[in-house]
Design a protein around this motif. Structure first.
Motif, short mmCIF file in Angstrom:
data_model
loop_
_atom_site.label_atom_id
_atom_site.label_comp_id
_atom_site.label_asym_id
_atom_site.label_seq_id
_atom_site.Cartn_x
_atom_site.Cartn_y
_atom_site.Cartn_z
N THR A 156 0.83 -1.20 0.00
CA THR A 156 0.00 0.00 0.00
C THR A 156 0.87 1.25 0.00
OG1 THR A 156 -0.14 0.20 2.42
CG2 THR A 156 -1.79 -1.19 1.34
N HIS A 157 0.26 2.35 -0.43
CA HIS A 157 0.89 3.67 -0.32
C HIS A 157 0.00 4.48 0.61
CE1 HIS A 157 3.42 7.04 -1.37
NE2 HIS A 157 2.32 7.79 -1.49
N ASN A 158 0.57 4.93 1.73
CA ASN A 158 -0.21 5.61 2.77
C ASN A 158 0.21 7.08 2.88
OD1 ASN A 158 -0.97 2.98 3.15
ND2 ASN A 158 -0.12 2.78 5.19
N THR A 159 -0.78 7.94 2.97
CA THR A 159 -0.50 9.38 3.14
C THR A 159 -1.41 9.92 4.25
OG1 THR A 159 -2.12 9.93 1.42
CG2 THR A 159 0.20 9.73 0.74
N ALA A 160 -0.95 10.99 4.87
CA ALA A 160 -1.72 11.68 5.90
C ALA A 160 -1.02 12.98 6.23
CB ALA A 160 -1.85 10.81 7.14
N THR A 161 -1.72 13.83 6.98
CA THR A 161 -1.10 15.03 7.54
C THR A 161 -1.33 15.02 9.05
OG1 THR A 161 -3.11 16.30 7.11
CG2 THR A 161 -1.37 16.41 5.45
N ARG A 162 -0.43 15.67 9.76
CA ARG A 162 -0.51 15.69 11.23
C ARG A 162 -1.65 16.61 11.68
NH1 ARG A 162 1.72 13.39 16.04
NH2 ARG A 162 3.57 12.92 14.82
N ALA A 163 -2.41 16.13 12.65
CA ALA A 163 -3.47 16.96 13.23
C ALA A 163 -2.86 18.23 13.80
CB ALA A 163 -4.20 16.19 14.32
N GLY A 164 -3.42 19.38 13.43
CA GLY A 164 -2.95 20.66 13.95
C GLY A 164 -1.75 21.24 13.23
N ASP A 165 -1.15 20.47 12.31
CA ASP A 165 0.02 20.96 11.58
C ASP A 165 0.09 20.24 10.24
OD1 ASP A 165 2.40 21.88 10.60
OD2 ASP A 165 3.64 21.22 12.29
N THR A 166 -0.66 20.74 9.27
CA THR A 166 -0.76 20.05 7.98
C THR A 166 0.54 20.11 7.17
OG1 THR A 166 -1.70 22.06 6.97
CG2 THR A 166 -3.24 20.39 7.78
N SER A 167 1.55 20.89 7.65
CA SER A 167 2.84 20.90 6.97
C SER A 167 3.62 19.61 7.26
CB SER A 167 3.67 22.11 7.40
OG SER A 167 4.06 21.99 8.76
N ARG A 168 3.23 18.90 8.33
CA ARG A 168 3.88 17.63 8.66
C ARG A 168 3.12 16.51 7.95
NH1 ARG A 168 4.68 17.01 14.94
NH2 ARG A 168 5.98 15.29 14.21
N LYS A 169 3.79 15.88 7.00
CA LYS A 169 3.12 14.92 6.12
C LYS A 169 3.68 13.52 6.29
CE LYS A 169 2.18 18.43 2.60
NZ LYS A 169 0.79 18.57 2.97
N LEU A 170 2.79 12.56 6.18
CA LEU A 170 3.16 11.15 6.14
C LEU A 170 3.08 10.71 4.68
CD1 LEU A 170 3.57 8.45 7.87
CD2 LEU A 170 1.14 8.10 7.48
N ASP A 171 4.13 10.07 4.18
CA ASP A 171 4.15 9.61 2.79
C ASP A 171 5.00 8.35 2.76
OD1 ASP A 171 4.14 9.22 0.09
OD2 ASP A 171 4.86 11.22 -0.44
N ILE A 172 4.35 7.18 2.89
CA ILE A 172 5.08 5.94 3.05
C ILE A 172 4.52 4.83 2.16
CG2 ILE A 172 5.86 6.39 5.41
CD1 ILE A 172 3.51 4.75 6.43
N ASP A 173 5.39 3.92 1.78
CA ASP A 173 4.98 2.66 1.17
C ASP A 173 5.06 1.60 2.27
OD1 ASP A 173 4.62 3.47 -1.59
OD2 ASP A 173 6.78 3.80 -1.60
N VAL A 174 4.07 0.74 2.31
CA VAL A 174 3.96 -0.23 3.40
C VAL A 174 3.74 -1.63 2.84
CG1 VAL A 174 2.69 -0.89 5.48
CG2 VAL A 174 2.97 1.53 4.91
N VAL A 175 4.40 -2.60 3.44
CA VAL A 175 4.14 -4.01 3.17
C VAL A 175 3.53 -4.61 4.43
CG1 VAL A 175 5.12 -6.25 2.56
CG2 VAL A 175 6.13 -4.16 1.61
N HIS A 176 2.33 -5.16 4.33
CA HIS A 176 1.70 -5.85 5.46
C HIS A 176 1.75 -7.35 5.18
CE1 HIS A 176 -0.80 -2.01 6.17
NE2 HIS A 176 0.11 -2.11 7.13
#
Length: 201
Positions: free
Chosen positions: A161-181
């Motif tokens: 999967t490719h997962n993205t998100a932004t941090r609550a209260g600070d949208t400049s902090r981003k999550l951008d990861i590839d994941v193997v489950h």
């Protein structure tokens, strides 16, 4: 001209199952002999009535056939395939505990990689769901998981999967990861999972 003949007990398979098994058998013939055989494959399903055959001298009656069909249906319902993996994630996303319990074992374990505050071994479904809730809160429910592939082998599934998100209260902090489950299944439910993460966030 290849000829496939399949004998089934009358009433054991429905029309969709008959079509599926004949198609798969024809594909095996093509795999072995090449595409040239495909338009020339002749398939025949022969059905025998309960009571007209026996196993070890015991005549198989309608009750035995119904019992075998019930076991077959139960096994099919728990069969691990890509659709079941997708359904397990959909159940998780729904938040419906009854639906989640259909796919996720109460005593499951989940290993979250890394050294973040949310990393570590989650023991039991309740702890795993608590972890998922914590991730949702940290991301202000902006977490998006896009599945790119799912592989199934025996009682194990692997999804990318490719997962993205932004941090609550600070949208400049981003999550951008590839994941193997990697998930191990038993009786149609996930009993163990672990992830490998590539990226930043």
């Amino acid at each position: 001209m290849p000829i496939i003949e399949l004998t089934l007990v009358e009433g054991f398979a429905d029309d969709d199952q008959k079509s599926d098994v004949i198609t798969r058998l024809a594909n095996v013939v093509v795999d072995v002999f090449g595409e040239i055989t495909k338009p020339n494959i002749f398939s025949l399903i022969r059905e025998v009535k309960p009571g007209s055959w026996s196993i070890g001298g015991v005549v198989a009656d309608a009750e035995m056939v119904a019992g075998g069909k019930a076991i077959s249906n139960e096994q099919i319902a728990h069969r691990l395939d890509e659709a079941r993996v997708v359904a397990a994630y959909a159940a998780l996303a729904s938040g419906d505990r009854a639906e989640i319990d259909t796919y996720w074992d109460a005593d499951m374990t989940w290993l979250v990689p890394g050294e973040a505050p949310v990393s570590g071994l989650k023991q039991g479904l309740d702890n795993f769901l608590s972890f998922m809730g914590e991730v949702g809160a940290l991301a202000d429910n902006s977490f998006v998981m896009e599945r790119s592939a799912t592989l199934v082998l025996g009682d194990t599934s692997v999804d990318l999967t490719h997962n993205t998100a932004t941090r609550a209260g600070d949208t400049s902090r981003k999550l951008d990861i590839d994941v193997v489950h990697v998930m191990r299944w038993r009786d149609g439910k996930i009993v163990e999972g672990r992830g490998a993460i590539f990226g930043s966030g």
